[in-house]
Design a protein around this motif. Structure first.
Motif, PDB file in Angstrom:
ATOM      1  N   TYR A  63       0.853  -1.192   0.000  1.00  0.00           N
ATOM      2  CA  TYR A  63       0.000   0.000   0.000  1.00  0.00           C
ATOM      3  C   TYR A  63       0.885   1.236   0.000  1.00  0.00           C
ATOM      4  CZ  TYR A  63      -4.259  -2.645   0.710  1.00  0.00           C
ATOM      5  OH  TYR A  63      -5.315  -3.495   0.519  1.00  0.00           O
ATOM      6  N   ASP A  65       0.872   5.922  -0.747  1.00  0.00           N
ATOM      7  CA  ASP A  65       0.161   7.145  -1.121  1.00  0.00           C
ATOM      8  C   ASP A  65       0.662   7.674  -2.460  1.00  0.00           C
ATOM      9  OD1 ASP A  65       2.625   8.232  -0.513  1.00  0.00           O
ATOM     10  OD2 ASP A  65       1.966   9.244   1.321  1.00  0.00           O
ATOM     11  N   SER A  81      -4.078   1.788  -2.785  1.00  0.00           N
ATOM     12  CA  SER A  81      -4.218   3.013  -1.988  1.00  0.00           C
ATOM     13  C   SER A  81      -4.514   2.648  -0.539  1.00  0.00           C
ATOM     14  CB  SER A  81      -5.361   3.867  -2.547  1.00  0.00           C
ATOM     15  OG  SER A  81      -5.064   4.286  -3.863  1.00  0.00           O
ATOM     16  N   PHE A  82      -3.979   3.446   0.380  1.00  0.00           N
ATOM     17  CA  PHE A  82      -4.155   3.171   1.801  1.00  0.00           C
ATOM     18  C   PHE A  82      -5.633   3.052   2.180  1.00  0.00           C
ATOM     19  CE2 PHE A  82       0.211   4.965   2.461  1.00  0.00           C
ATOM     20  CZ  PHE A  82       0.741   3.873   3.145  1.00  0.00           C
ATOM     21  N   PRO A  84      -8.638   3.127   5.252  1.00  0.00           N
ATOM     22  CA  PRO A  84      -8.777   3.968   6.454  1.00  0.00           C
ATOM     23  C   PRO A  84      -8.027   3.408   7.658  1.00  0.00           C
ATOM     24  CG  PRO A  84     -10.888   3.761   5.336  1.00  0.00           C
ATOM     25  CD  PRO A  84      -9.940   2.829   4.628  1.00  0.00           C
ATOM     26  N   GLN A  87      -4.337   4.041   7.151  1.00  0.00           N
ATOM     27  CA  GLN A  87      -4.090   5.476   7.313  1.00  0.00           C
ATOM     28  C   GLN A  87      -4.018   5.845   8.789  1.00  0.00           C
ATOM     29  OE1 GLN A  87      -3.191   7.871   5.486  1.00  0.00           O
ATOM     30  NE2 GLN A  87      -4.114   7.887   3.462  1.00  0.00           N
ATOM     31  N   GLN A  88      -4.904   5.265   9.602  1.00  0.00           N
ATOM     32  CA  GLN A  88      -4.916   5.583  11.026  1.00  0.00           C
ATOM     33  C   GLN A  88      -3.639   5.105  11.716  1.00  0.00           C
ATOM     34  OE1 GLN A  88      -7.069   7.446  12.807  1.00  0.00           O
ATOM     35  NE2 GLN A  88      -5.631   7.171  14.511  1.00  0.00           N
ATOM     36  N   LYS A  90      -0.775   4.452  10.253  1.00  0.00           N
ATOM     37  CA  LYS A  90       0.320   5.242   9.673  1.00  0.00           C
ATOM     38  C   LYS A  90       0.443   6.595  10.371  1.00  0.00           C
ATOM     39  CE  LYS A  90       1.615   7.230   5.125  1.00  0.00           C
ATOM     40  NZ  LYS A  90       1.345   8.672   5.318  1.00  0.00           N
ATOM     41  N   LYS A  91      -0.676   7.250  10.600  1.00  0.00           N
ATOM     42  CA  LYS A  91      -0.674   8.558  11.260  1.00  0.00           C
ATOM     43  C   LYS A  91      -0.048   8.469  12.655  1.00  0.00           C
ATOM     44  CE  LYS A  91      -3.947  12.008  13.044  1.00  0.00           C
ATOM     45  NZ  LYS A  91      -5.398  12.341  13.209  1.00  0.00           N
TER      46      LYS A  91
END
Length: 198
Positions: A63, A65, A81-82, A84, A87-88, A90-91
Motif C-alpha cells: 500500500y 500514497d 491506496s491506503f 482507512p 491510514q490511522q 500510519k498517522k
C-alpha cells in the motif's frame, strides 16, 4: 500511541533499533488484526532463491500514497491506496517517529510454518539509511538479528501483539534480520512495515 507505552533501546553496535511493546492497546490491536486479515487482498508471489523458484512462505500486500513500485528478491509489487485502517495506524506511527512514510509492505504469516529468511532492508528505493517502522498484530513471533561481519553476534526479541519496532540509521548496513519458522502451534501474524520509497 497508548499513554502507558514504554520504550526499549536494543543495545547493539552500529544499530539504532527501538522497541515499543505496547504501541497499540489490546482492543485496538485485535480490531486491526481482524479487519486487515479480512479486507486486505493478500497475494502469494513466487520467489527465486539460489536459482530455485518456490511460493513465498507468507502472504503479502503493498500500500502507498503514490504509484511507486517496490522490488525485492526478484519480486516487483504495485501498490494499492491506503485503507482507512492503514491510514490511522500510519498517522500514529508518524506522530511517534516524527517521520512521514509513503509506503507500507504488509506480511501475513498464516502459522508457524510461514517465515521470512535472513535479509537487510537495503533496496535502492529505500535510500541510504532507511527508517523502517514495523507494527506487529496477532501471534507473537521471534525477530532475530545477526551481524553481517560476524554472524556469531546475534540478538532476538519477541514481537508482541500491538507492538512497534523501529530500525533506522546505519542498521541495515551492518545487520540482517529474519522471522524464523517455528514448530509451535500458533495462529496468524500480520506485520505492517512502513517505509519511505525514494
Amino acid at each position: 500511541m497508548e499513554l502507558f507505552d514504554t520504550k526499549i533501546n536494543l543495545d547493539l553496535p552500529n544499530a539504532d533499533i527501538i522497541y515499543h511493546p505496547s504501541f497499540l492497546s489490546l482492543e485496538r490491536a485485535n480490531h486491526f488484526f481482524r479487519t486487515l486479515g479480512e479486507t486486505i487482498p493478500w497475494q502469494q508471489d513466487q520467489i527465486t532463491v539460489f536459482g530455485k523458484t518456490h511460493p513465498q512462505p507468507r502472504l503479502t500486500a503493498l500500500y502507498a500514497d503514490n504509484d511507486k513500485t517496490y522490488s525485492y528478491s526478484g519480486i516487483t509489487m504495485n501498490p494499492h491506496s491506503f485503507t482507512p485502517e492503514l491510514q490511522q495506524i500510519k498517522k500514529e506511527v508518524e506522530q511517534l517517529t516524527q517521520n512521514t512514510f509513503t509506503t507500507c509492505l504488509l506480511n501475513f504469516y498464516r502459522d508457524g510454518r510461514d517465515s521470512n529468511g535472513w535479509h537487510s532492508d537495503d533496496e535502492k528505493e529505500l535510500g541510504t539509511n532507511p527508517i523502517i517502522a514495523s507494527v506487529s498484530l496477532g501471534a507473537e513471533r521471534f525477530f532475530q538479528l545477526r551481524n553481517k561481519a560476524d554472524k556469531g553476534i546475534k540478538s532476538k526479541i519477541l514481537l508482541q501483539h500491538g507492538s512497534l519496532l523501529i530500525m533506522k540509521g546505519a542498521t541495515q548496513h551492518f545487520w540482517q534480520h529474519q522471522i524464523p519458522k517455528t514448530s509451535k502451534k500458533i495462529g496468524g501474524r500480520i506485520n505492517l512495515t512502513f517505509r519511505v520509497i525514494k
